[in-house]
Design a protein around this motif. Structure first.
Motif, short mmCIF file in Angstrom:
data_model
loop_
_atom_site.label_atom_id
_atom_site.label_comp_id
_atom_site.label_asym_id
_atom_site.label_seq_id
_atom_site.Cartn_x
_atom_site.Cartn_y
_atom_site.Cartn_z
N ARG A 1 102.03 44.93 39.35
CA ARG A 1 101.30 46.13 39.79
C ARG A 1 100.30 46.55 38.74
N CYS B 1 87.50 45.78 46.07
CA CYS B 1 88.27 46.96 45.68
C CYS B 1 87.97 48.10 46.66
N ALA C 1 99.82 52.68 35.76
CA ALA C 1 99.87 54.04 36.31
C ALA C 1 100.00 55.01 35.15
N PRO D 1 97.28 59.03 44.98
CA PRO D 1 96.08 58.28 45.39
C PRO D 1 96.25 56.78 45.14
N LYS D 2 95.77 55.99 46.09
CA LYS D 2 95.95 54.54 45.98
C LYS D 2 94.61 53.81 45.97
N VAL D 3 94.54 52.82 45.10
CA VAL D 3 93.41 51.91 45.06
C VAL D 3 93.93 50.57 45.58
N LEU D 4 93.21 49.99 46.51
CA LEU D 4 93.62 48.71 47.08
C LEU D 4 92.70 47.59 46.58
N GLY E 1 94.22 49.79 40.82
CA GLY E 1 94.76 48.99 41.89
C GLY E 1 95.78 48.00 41.36
N PRO E 2 96.40 47.22 42.25
CA PRO E 2 97.45 46.28 41.83
C PRO E 2 96.93 45.01 41.19
N VAL F 1 89.88 55.09 45.73
CA VAL F 1 90.33 56.35 46.32
C VAL F 1 89.13 57.01 46.99
N TYR G 1 92.70 55.76 38.33
CA TYR G 1 93.73 55.21 39.20
C TYR G 1 93.45 53.73 39.39
#
Lengths: 111, 113
Positions: free
Chosen positions: A41, B23, A44, B2-5, B105-106, B26, B103
């Protein structure tokens, strides 16, 4: 200590113990971010400390910042297995919000 | 939160080919970043982007790299042509003006053969 030439550090402790991770930086900074990265991941943000705070707490986390020695620490009290992760310190350098990251500490909590 | 993909999660390509990493930041964020992480090493800043322009780039952001965000769609990192040393995990991040928090992403795991 994270910054400098050393590789990713590994630290293994028993569940319930306390642990402190250190970070020293070369250039003056007024804010240090601590990030946690779980396997597979992205990082964070877990705690952010500014120069006017010296110490900041969030649950079992405690961060310190000493601008005179250019160092920061992150402590975890009563570590739990779910605290297993890589922990990075980072600070904004060079302007425009670019973050400079430390090498990271791989923390493993043994049950 | 909040998510970043990031798409794709993994990519394997031959040296010399072009690759585009996507990417999805957010939704209300205005600053966008790319970072590179080689296995076992620290994350390193590549570039940041605001209002359709590159604000700052590092030495790692080679001439073969480019970024764009056409019409508010994906924020992309394109590498053309790729080299073996481009193998790494690439992380996208975004932030809102005035907010210290980026923030992430993965990541996209890129392997150049």
């Amino acid at each position: 200590s994270q910054w400098g030439e050393e590789n990713l550090q590994a630290l293994s402790i028993q569940e319930g113990e306390d642990v402190t991770m250190n970070c020293s930086y070369k250039t003056y900074t007024t804010v240090v971010h601590w990030y946690r990265q779980d396997s597979g991941r992205g990082p964070a943000l877990i705690i952010l400390i500014r120069s006017n705070e010296r110490e900041k707490r969030s649950g079992r986390l405690r961060a310190t910042l000493d601008t005179s020695s250019q160092s920061s620490s992150l402590s975890i009290t009563a570590a739990q297995c779910e605290d297993t992760a890589v922990y990075f310190c980072a600070s904004p350098t060079g302007g425009a919000d670019r973050l400079t990251f430390g090498k990271g500490t791989q923390l493993i909590i043994q049950p | 939160g909040p998510k970043v993909l990031q798409i794709p999660s993994h990519q394997i390509i031959d040296m010399g080919q072009m690759v585009t990493l996507n990417c999805d930041p957010v939704s209300n964020h205005l600053y966008f970043y790319w970072y590179k992480q080689i296995l076992g090493q620290q994350m390193e800043f590549l570039v940041n982007f605001y209002n359709g322009k590159v604000m700052e780039k590092s030495k790692l952001f080679k001439d073969q790299f480019s970024v764009e965000r056409p019409d508010g769609s994906y924020f992309t990192l394109k590498i053309q042509p790729t080299a073996l040393e481009d193998s790494a995990v690439y992380f996208c991040a975004s932030s809102f003006p005035g907010d210290d928090t980026q923030y992430f992403g993965p990541g996209t795991r890129l392997l150049v053969l």
